[in-house]
Write an enzyme that holds these catalytic residues in place. Structure first.
Site, PDB file in Angstrom:
ATOM      1  N   HIS A 173       0.826  -1.202   0.000  1.00 43.01           N
ATOM      2  CA  HIS A 173       0.000   0.000   0.000  1.00 43.01           C
ATOM      3  C   HIS A 173       0.868   1.263   0.000  1.00 43.01           C
ATOM      4  CE1 HIS A 173      -2.300   3.239   2.085  1.00 43.01           C
ATOM      5  NE2 HIS A 173      -3.301   2.792   1.354  1.00 43.01           N
ATOM      6  N   CYS A 226      -2.769  -3.639 -16.968  1.00 47.33           N
ATOM      7  CA  CYS A 226      -2.789  -2.627 -15.917  1.00 47.33           C
ATOM      8  C   CYS A 226      -1.971  -3.077 -14.710  1.00 47.33           C
ATOM      9  CB  CYS A 226      -4.216  -2.291 -15.492  1.00 47.33           C
ATOM     10  SG  CYS A 226      -5.181  -3.694 -14.926  1.00 47.33           S
TER      11      CYS A 226
END
Length: 791
Positions: A431, A743
């Site tokens: 993250h 992606c």
């Protein structure tokens, strides 16, 4: 008077004729070649609605709740009905038609462009621009209706929504209309009279065959010409493959898109002489306005016409000092000095994660306090701010270096304030790493001991390229308080490389939208919803129970809309939620989440959405509302799909939410060998695109947990087995007319880019800091393939 000739207006008349018409009048007054025309004044619009007595009803009709999609639709329809069904006063009708007929030549009716020129176009809120209508190749029979349609376009759902959201009274916005002779252009394009980032005396021209709408809209890849004004010569010429052109249909008079003949597709549009003529006119425009200009131009029968001119607003205030400043550092930075935050003293910019051996910044290895993975590039100096728990987040101020064990979605606001980020835990896909890259904040992750070694308030220099944190400040580092992530993302090269393969950008959080848009990407290839959901602090079920379904939809709409606004009309591909159970378990309401041994192989993605459909229904309801608001640039993507049964279940839920699968673009992630091997069945089930998620596809194909340190070295997106699955899928999709994209993080790797372009992928979505590099890599590969085909 209902109308004013363009030659009779100037910059002081914006309130009367709008920004577009005033600019054209300025150009005419400066003696520049502008097609003749006139403006139906803003006062004419105001008088029209007031004397007809529809003004109060009109403004009452559009004073609606902007979040009520049905009310917005009704408001737009009622406003259009009021304006279009109200007849013109006879004297206004006669004046407009008389001026139009005066533009006829040799008894032939004139073809004109009818364009809105709103008085609010020049306000700071950029969303007003481009909301109103433009009509091309209009003749007398349609002229008056087109004028009224321009007026009515003040009240589209999208325009109503924006003004309501920003508290801008509908009654205070007026609109003028420009009626101007069409230039039946042989060639056309745009020109920056100076470098749009630095203001240097360098002219950049884009050119294509036919009408300029093809260039402005991005329909065609234009030629690119760079002219050095100081040396007085063409510096660089890039001839694009111009596949289509927009022209006037001689029979119908309508604007049509045609294929360019093979003999002209690769032919240079502009000669050196034409470039010289354009540059001369551009310099005159710049001199007249006293500032660099962005000019639209057209050439017909050898004559050049100026169609529009507006100031370049992207030149940085520090541009004049930049060249000298970058020259003070040995390397000038990785991006020619534009991103001061990414400048290293030796200009080397070591490999990510190389640690103290990657090089030094203002000292020797003894200065290194901690090291780890360089997860987000840039070099900044600032004060350490330790964050051991969420209560400490408010202590992180602008310019601080935030140091924490690991980041969570709740920390994003503080991460955005920070000049640098250091974590004990995490890797390149954590993250902290993903969000730092998107925010443009230099980061070092996985230090193991950062929170224990670094002290609160201590001055340090963080090198996100080399993965080091050193004691003290460095002269080569950007001050944390002065670091500007958005400007650091803006490419130094003003015009992006023109490629047949689209290059898009990945966005994880709405806060990164502005920075992502500054890259010049062709759109968003992946916008993740889960970060928006996780930042709520509650599981979707808990949030819906506590606040209601509408409130949950509102949260999603706010986040998605923020990105869609930045990129409109470029496409934004949004992925529905794909958070594993361990992340949900950390949220309020997550007590009942299953404890899975490996959540990445567990209850996530579309399997969770279909098994537990209530939150999924609310996601789709949010998309339906966004479509109703006019966000037609959104595409929906569904994660961890395995087979056609999954796709059919998705389509059923879309229909229930009021989304027509036949009318909207939607697709799936190819993240498992099963989905790759069954791509033909998925295509037959109705998808429009397939997008490779290489992180999951690699770990599922190679049986490697990328977060397991014992096998992480075996994680390889370029493994032959992974490439074979990707290549075969692209080939099948091309045969079936399904777009393909990537992606995953591997899309930023040059080797993967080359492979994908060779296979014929439709688009590549890269991380924010890699977009321009990927654009150049795509262009190099396409040019090599083109040369190979003719040798």
């Amino acid at each position: 008077m209902a109308v004013l000739l363009l030659e009779d207006v100037d910059a002081d008349d914006v309130g009367t004729v709008g920004g577009k018409a005033a600019s054209l009048g300025e150009l005419i007054g400066a003696g520049l070649p502008v097609p003749p025309g006139f403006a139906v004044t803003a006062g004419t619009y105001r008088t029209f609605i007031e004397e007809a007595g529809i003004d109060d009803e009109l403004f009452d009709a559009v004073d609606v709740d902007p979040e009520d999609s049905a009310a917005l639709r009704e408001a737009e329809a009622r406003a259009e009905e009021l304006i279009l069904d109200t007849p013109f006063p006879e004297e206004v009708r006669e004046e407009i038609v008389e001026q139009y007929r005066a533009m006829a030549e040799d008894g032939e009716e004139a073809f004109v462009a009818v364009r809105s020129s709103a008085t609010a176009e020049d306000l700071p809120d950029s969303s007003f621009a481009g909301q109103q209508e433009t009509f091309l190749n209009v003749r007398e029979d349609d002229l008056l209706r087109r004028v009224k349609e321009c007026w009515a376009s003040l009240f589209t759902q999208r325009a109503i929504y924006y003004r309501q959201q920003r508290g801008f009274p509908h009654a205070e916005v007026d609109i003028a209309v420009v009626v101007q002779r069409m230039v039946d252009a042989d060639k056309s394009g745009v020109m920056f009279t100076s470098h749009p980032s630095t203001g240097e005396p360098q002219v950049t021209i884009e050119a294509a065959w036919g009408l300029g709408e093809a260039v402005v809209s991005g329909t065609v890849s234009p030629d690119n010409y760079v002219y050095d004004r100081e040396r007085g010569e063409v510096d660089a010429v890039t001839v694009a493959d111009k596949k289509v052109e927009m022209v006037k249909d001689e029979e119908t008079g309508e604007t049509v898109q045609l294929d360019v003949g093979e003999d002209r597709r690769h032919e240079r549009v502009l000669s050196d002489a034409e470039i010289g003529d354009l540059v001369e006119l551009g310099e005159r425009v710049e001199e007249h306005y006293g500032s660099p200009q962005d000019v639209e131009w057209a050439i017909y029968d050898g004559e050049i016409y100026m169609l529009q001119s507006r100031p370049i607003t992207t030149i940085r205030e520090d541009a004049g000092d930049e060249a000298g400043a970058s020259g003070d550092a040995a390397g000038g930075g990785a991006a020619g000095g534009e991103s001061a935050g990414a400048t290293t003293a030796d200009g080397a910019g070591g490999a990510p994660g190389s640690g103290p051996n990657g090089g030094t910044v203002g000292g020797d290895d003894a200065d290194v306090l901690v090291d780890g993975l360089g997860a987000s590039p840039g070099v900044v100096s600032g004060a350490v701010r330790l964050v051991h728990k969420l209560d400490h987040l408010d202590q992180v101020q602008e310019g601080d270096v935030m140091v924490t064990e690991m980041t969570m979605p709740d920390m994003v606001p503080a991460m955005k304030r920070a000049a640098g980020i250091v974590t004990d835990e995490g890797g390149m896909t954590s993250h902290a790493a993903i969000i730092s890259r998107e925010l443009g904040v230099p980061a070092v992750v996985g230090t193991g001991n950062g929170t224990r070694v670094l002290e609160d308030g201590q001055q340090v220099t963080l090198d996100g390229d080399k993965g080091t944190i050193r004691a003290g400040e460095s002269e080569s580092a950007e001050s944390g308080e002065e670091f500007e992530p958005v400007e650091a993302a803006r490419p130094e090269t003003p015009v992006k490389p023109m490629t047949a393969t689209e290059v898009k950008v990945n966005v994880s959080i709405p806060e990164a939208a502005e920075r992502a848009a500054a890259t010049g990407a062709d759109g968003v290839g992946l916008l993740r919803i889960e970060h928006m959901v996780l930042s709520l602090g509650k599981t979707p079920e808990k949030y819906i129970n506590d606040h209601g379904a509408r409130a949950y939809q509102d949260e999603l709409i706010e986040g998605v809309r923020r990105v869609a606004d930045e990129f409109y009309p470029r496409p934004v591909r949004v992925r529905t939620i794909d958070a594993p159970t361990d992340e949900f378990r950390e949220l309020e309401g997550g007590e009942g989440e299953p404890a899975e041994h490996n959540p990445m192989l567990g209850w996530r993605g579309i399997r969770r959405s279909l098994d537990k459909p209530e939150p999924f229904r609310q996601e789709l309801a949010a998309f339906a509302r966004l479509y109703d608001m006019g966000y037609d640039n959104l595409e929906v993507m569904f994660p961890l799909v395995n087979d056609a049964a999954d796709v059919e279940g998705i389509a059923d839920h879309m229909r229930e939410a009021g989304i027509d699968p036949e009318a909207r673009r939607w697709g799936v992630m190819i993240e498992t060998p099963a989905s790759a091997l069954q791509i033909e069945e998925l295509a037959e089930a109705g998808i429009d695109f397939a997008s490779f998620g290489t992180n999951d596809l690699t770990q599922y194909t190679l049986a490697v947990d990328r977060n397991n340190e014992h096998v992480a070295d075996r994680f390889d997106e370029l493994h032959p087995a992974v490439l074979r699955l990707i290549g075969d899928t692209i080939e099948t999709c091309r045969e079936l007319g399904v777009d393909t994209s990537i992606c995953g993080q591997a899309g930023s790797k040059p080797e993967m880019v080359e492979f994908l372009v060779e296979k014929g992928v439709s688009s590549i979505s890269a991380n924010i800091d890699a977009v321009r590099d990927v654009q150049h890599e795509v262009k190099r590969t396409e040019q090599r393939l083109l040369l190979d085909s003719v040798r």
